[in-house]
Design an enzyme around this catalytic site. Sequence first.
Site, mmCIF file in Angstrom:
data_model
loop_
_atom_site.group_PDB
_atom_site.id
_atom_site.type_symbol
_atom_site.label_atom_id
_atom_site.label_comp_id
_atom_site.label_asym_id
_atom_site.label_seq_id
_atom_site.Cartn_x
_atom_site.Cartn_y
_atom_site.Cartn_z
ATOM 1 N N ASP A 308 20.989 5.000 -27.586
ATOM 2 C CA ASP A 308 20.582 5.713 -26.381
ATOM 3 C C ASP A 308 19.103 5.397 -26.141
ATOM 4 O O ASP A 308 18.418 4.914 -27.043
ATOM 5 C CB ASP A 308 20.806 7.216 -26.604
ATOM 6 N N GLY A 654 21.059 5.770 -18.860
ATOM 7 C CA GLY A 654 21.426 6.210 -17.516
ATOM 8 C C GLY A 654 20.385 5.840 -16.478
ATOM 9 O O GLY A 654 20.523 6.183 -15.310
ATOM 10 N N LYS A 760 29.684 5.526 -22.741
ATOM 11 C CA LYS A 760 29.032 5.219 -24.015
ATOM 12 C C LYS A 760 30.058 5.180 -25.143
ATOM 13 O O LYS A 760 30.071 4.260 -25.964
ATOM 14 C CB LYS A 760 27.960 6.272 -24.329
ATOM 15 N N ASP A 784 25.513 12.056 -26.367
ATOM 16 C CA ASP A 784 25.694 10.917 -27.282
ATOM 17 C C ASP A 784 26.723 11.203 -28.376
ATOM 18 O O ASP A 784 26.988 10.327 -29.203
ATOM 19 C CB ASP A 784 24.360 10.553 -27.949
#
Length: 837
Positions: A308, A654, A760, A784
Site C-alpha cells: 500500500d 488509490g 488489492k 488492506d
Amino acid sequence: MQDLDVNNRTVKTHISNGVFVDKLWKELRVGDVVKVNKGEYFPSDLLLLSSGNEDGVCYVETMNLDGETNLKIKRCLEASLCLNEDEEFSKFKATVHCEDPNPNLYTFVGNIEFEKESYPLSPSQLLLRDSKLRNTDYIYGVVIFSGHDTKAVRNSTRSPSKRSRIERKMDHIIYILFSMLVLVSLVSSFGSLLYLRQDMVDWWYLQLPDDNKVNDLDDSNSEKYDDRFFNPSKPVQSAGLQFIRALILYGYLIPISLYVSIEVVKVLQTMLINKDIELYDDVTCKSVQARTSNLNEELGQVEMILSDKTGTLTCNQMEFRKCSIAGVSYGGDITEVDLAASMRMNADFEPFEFSIDETDGATRSFEPFEFSVSSFSAQNGNARLTKTEGPVIKGFNFRDDRLTNKNWIHGSNLFDITMFFRVMALCHTGIPLEDDNHKTDKLSYEAESPEEVSFLIASQEFGFQFCRRTQSLMVLKEFDPSSMKEVEREYKLLNLLEFSSSRKRMSVIVSNEDGQIFLLCKGADSIIFDRLADNGRAYEQATTMHLSSYAEDGLRTLAFAYRTIEAAEYESWNTIFTQAKATIGPEREELLEQASETIEKDLILLGVVAVEDKLQKGVSQLSPSFVTFYVFSLVPECIDKLAQAGLKIWLLTGDKRETAINIGFACSLLRQDMKQFHLSLSRDAESNNQVKDMKEDILQQIESSYKMVCEERNKEAPFGLVIDGKALEIALRGDVKDEFLQLAVNCASVICCRVSPKQKALITRLVKQYTGKTTLAIGDGANDVGMIQEADIGVGISGMEGMQAVMASDFSLPQFRFLERLLIVHGHWCYQRISKM
C-alpha cells in the site's frame, strides 16, 4: 494473552441507587448501565443515554473498526439528556426493543420505551465496541450487545491458515517415510508368511500339542498353549500379526520429534526477531512483532512484495503545501517527493555548505531551523537552498508572501479569496482542542482525516480561526479586511452532507449572521468540476493546469466550491432531506444520495488545495546532515536494497497516476534507467464506453509491451509498469488477466493506480496463483486486510489507521524501513537454520 488483557479491563457499572462500581468487561450483561470516561474504549455495543456535553453530543474514534482516523459524532436522544449525573440513575428504568445481533456496522434499528413514551433509535445513538471516546469527558450508556454478539466480533474473520514451504515439504517427506514403513512391514509380513509355510511348519519345537493332550492338561496351564498370537498351521493370520509387529518395531523410521524440535527452534527465532534492537522505533516506542512462528523461514523466500502507499510508504501525516485560488497558484516550495524524484532522475543538486564563525573564541549553539528550496532548475536539477525564517508549524509548510502575514487582503479577487478560506475553515467535521497551558492563541484540532487537520491549521494561519462548534453552530475568528481587525462571526450549521468513498465530496450548508445561506463543498476535482454552474467555471482552465502540476509534485489535491441558496429553495429541499434521514430500510442511503444530488449543483469554483503526505523514514532519499554536508545526499535505502536482493515490488494505491509515478521515483520504485510501460485506456476506447473496445485497446498495449520485453530482456535495463484504475479493471477480467500478469511479472516494479480494497485482494491472489512464488503484502489500514490475508505472508504497519491491518497480519512493523532487515537478515538466517536442521 490479548484476550485475557481485554476481558479483564474494568468499567464503571451501575449496581443500584445511583452507585457505580468497577466491573470486569467479561462480567457485563445486556441491560447494564455503564459510565465510560474520556480516552477509554467501549466494553460492549452501547446505547448512548447522555454525555458530558450539554447538547448530548460525544466524539468517537472508530480507528480499530474501519481504519478511519476520523472522529464520528454521536448524539443521544433529547428524552435522556437529563441522565447526566450518577444519581439520576437511581430510579432509571427503560425497555429497549432492537434488531438481532448482526455484523452491519452502519445500521441499527430499534426503539426505547422511557417514561411511557416510545422513541426511535438510529446508528447515531449506537457506540460500538473497540471504539474510543474522544474529546468528551464521559458518557452514560446501556449495554445492547455483549461478548460474541457485538458487531465488532461479528465482523471479525478467522485468519486463513498459512504454512511455510518447508512445513509442507516435511509433510511430503513424512508421507514417503510412512509409505516406506508400510512397505518394509509388508515385505516382513510376506516373508514371514512364505517362511512359515515352507520351513517353519516342520520345526518340532514350534509345534503345538494336539487337542487330546491339551484336554488332559490342567485348565490353569492351558493358556501356555494359546494359539491366538502364533499358529504355524494358520500362516495368513500369523503374517497379519507380523505386519502389526513390524509397524511397531520400525516406527522409529518416522521422526515424530522433528516437528516438536523445529517448533521449539521457530519459537526461539521469533524471540530473536522480537528482541532485535535494530527493529525498534524510538519515535513510536514500538518494535517488530512476529505474530506467528509458522512463517519465519518463509521470510527468506519472498520474491514478490505488494505494498500500500498511504501510511505504508508515506506517514499519513499531511502538510499544507500549495493552493490555487481564483486561478492563481500560491506556494512555491519544492516538495520532499519532488526533490527525491529529481534525485532519482540523476539531478545534480548543489552542495550547500556553511561554516561556524568562532573568531570570538566562544562555541556557539544553533537553534534548529528549516531549509526550503528558493530556486529550482528543471533542466539541470540544481537547487539553491535558503533558510526559512520563523518556527516550523506542524501540518503547515506553506511559503508565499502573497498570502502569509495577512497579505492576501491586497489581492485582486478579495471576495473569492475570503470565500476560499471560509470553505477551508467551515467545511469539515473537526473540533478545536483546548490548550491547558494557554501559552499561545493558536489552537490544535482533531478531525475526520489528516487532510482536514492541515486545512484547519492553514485557515488559522491565514486569519480564519475555527474556534468553537456546537451541534448547530460554528464560530470563526476572521480577519476583516475593511476594519483590519479580527472579528468573531457565528455561522448556523443547517445541514452536513457527509463524505463517503462513493460520493468523494463533502458539503455543509450554513447561514451567516445576515441570514444568507451558503453551500460550501470540497471534494475530488473530477466530482466538483462536473457540478459547476456555467458562470462558475471562470477559473477552471487555470485551476486544471495547477492540478496537473501539483499531482506531478506528488501532492494530494481537493477542489473547493460554493453556491448561494435562496431561503425558499432551501426550505423545500430540507423537507425532502429530513424525510430521507428519517427513513428506515435499505432505500435510506439512496434517498439521501438523491437529496444531496439536487442541492450540490450549480457550484462556483474557488480553487484547489494541495497537501503533502510525507515519505516514511528510510523510504525517502533525503538525508540531511549538518555543519558541512550535501543536503540531499543519497543513502542506501530500504527499497533499493530489496530491489538489489532480486525482489519485485508492486505499489497498489488509490492515488492519481501522476502522484503515484512521482512517489515511485521518490522511493526508488521507478528509476531513470528503467524502461517504463504505461497502460491506460485511449480516449477513443473510453469515449465509446464499450467493454469490447476497451479490451481490444488494453490487449493491444499489453502485447506490444510484452514484445518489447522479450526483445530487450537480455539488456541490463529493468522494466517498470504503470497502470491506471480503468485499465486495471479491464486487465483483471478473465480473458485478459493472463496476458496482463505475463507482462507484469516480468517487470521489476509495478504501480497500480486508483485501486479499490477489493482489487488489492484480487491482484494479490492472482499474482500468487500465477507465479507460484512466495508473496508478501504490506499495509496499514482496514482497506488492506483482504490483501494481507490473501498473501503468503501478511505484514501490518502499526501506523495512523488503527490496528485492523496488524490484527490480520503475520508480522507487524512500526515502519516500512524495517522490512529490509526482517527479510534480508532474519528471513535469510531463519531459512538457512531451519533447512539445515
